[in-house]
Design an enzyme around this catalytic site. Structure first.
Site, PDB file in Angstrom:
ATOM      1  N   LEU A   1      29.689 -34.986   7.773  1.00  0.00           N
ATOM      2  CA  LEU A   1      30.929 -35.636   7.504  1.00  0.00           C
ATOM      3  C   LEU A   1      32.291 -34.650   7.411  1.00  0.00           C
ATOM      4  CD1 LEU A   1      32.739 -37.957   6.582  1.00  0.00           C
ATOM      5  CD2 LEU A   1      32.028 -37.431   4.322  1.00  0.00           C
ATOM      6  N   TYR A   2      31.987 -33.443   6.808  1.00  0.00           N
ATOM      7  CA  TYR A   2      33.100 -32.479   6.591  1.00  0.00           C
ATOM      8  C   TYR A   2      33.648 -32.109   8.114  1.00  0.00           C
ATOM      9  CZ  TYR A   2      31.778 -32.429   1.674  1.00  0.00           C
ATOM     10  OH  TYR A   2      31.455 -32.611   0.461  1.00  0.00           O
TER      11      TYR A   2
END
Length: 175
Positions: free
Chosen positions: A132-133
């Protein structure tokens, strides 16, 4: 109070204590947040630390369901670098809530708090968060090799960051 399509990000209230303790004491959550032992704890961070920019509750707009919390703190005020943490109850994982909250919070940090960079650390076993990051635009900047004993083995602690200009380019791409 802030709102996204599905979420409300608001100040903590005294009535949030029970939900925060449930979140913090969930073994799945706790082992993604602390380098200490996974044990029952009341160690929730709060706004009383002078380095804390803010901490907030994340809840659904529909139904006002508690989802989790976020905390932002100044890593380096002179250099406009803030660190952050986010934690959601496991039943809300993989539903896009973290992505929605994170996009808003990163955008807010650059456009309203005038930060230059946002920094985070994540443990090697938290593959979903790392993915996600990276999707948001964070870049891996450092690795502390085998720095945490977790799940019966040594794991790396990964440092990531995103710059205001990276976010500006990513934001244009998203529109």
């Amino acid at each position: 109070m802030f709102e996204t399509d599905r979420l409300r990000i608001r100040a903590r209230r005294s009535t949030d204590s029970e939900n925060l303790h449930i979140l913090w004491n969930d073994p799945q959550v706790q082992k993604t947040l602390t380098i200490g032992h996974t044990v029952p704890s009341d160690g929730m961070p709060d706004n009383k630390d002078p380095g804390t920019l803010f901490s907030a509750i994340i809840e659904t707009k529909e139904g006002n369901e508690f989802i989790g919390f976020t905390i932002w703190f100044m890593e380096s005020p002179k250099n406009r670098d803030a660190g952050f943490g986010i934690a959601l109850l496991p039943k809300y994982w993989s539903k896009g809530y973290a992505k929605e909250a994170l996009r808003f919070l990163v955008d807010y940090s650059f456009h309203q708090l005038a930060l230059h960079r946002v920094t985070l650390t994540v443990f090697e076993n938290n593959k979903g968060a790392i993915e996600l990051y990276k999707k948001i635009g964070f870049v891996q900047e450092r690795v502390q090799r085998k720095a945490i004993w977790l799940d019966g083995r040594w794991q790396d602690v990964i440092g990531m960051g995103i710059l205001d200009e990276t976010w500006a380019a990513e934001r244009k791409h998203l529109q």
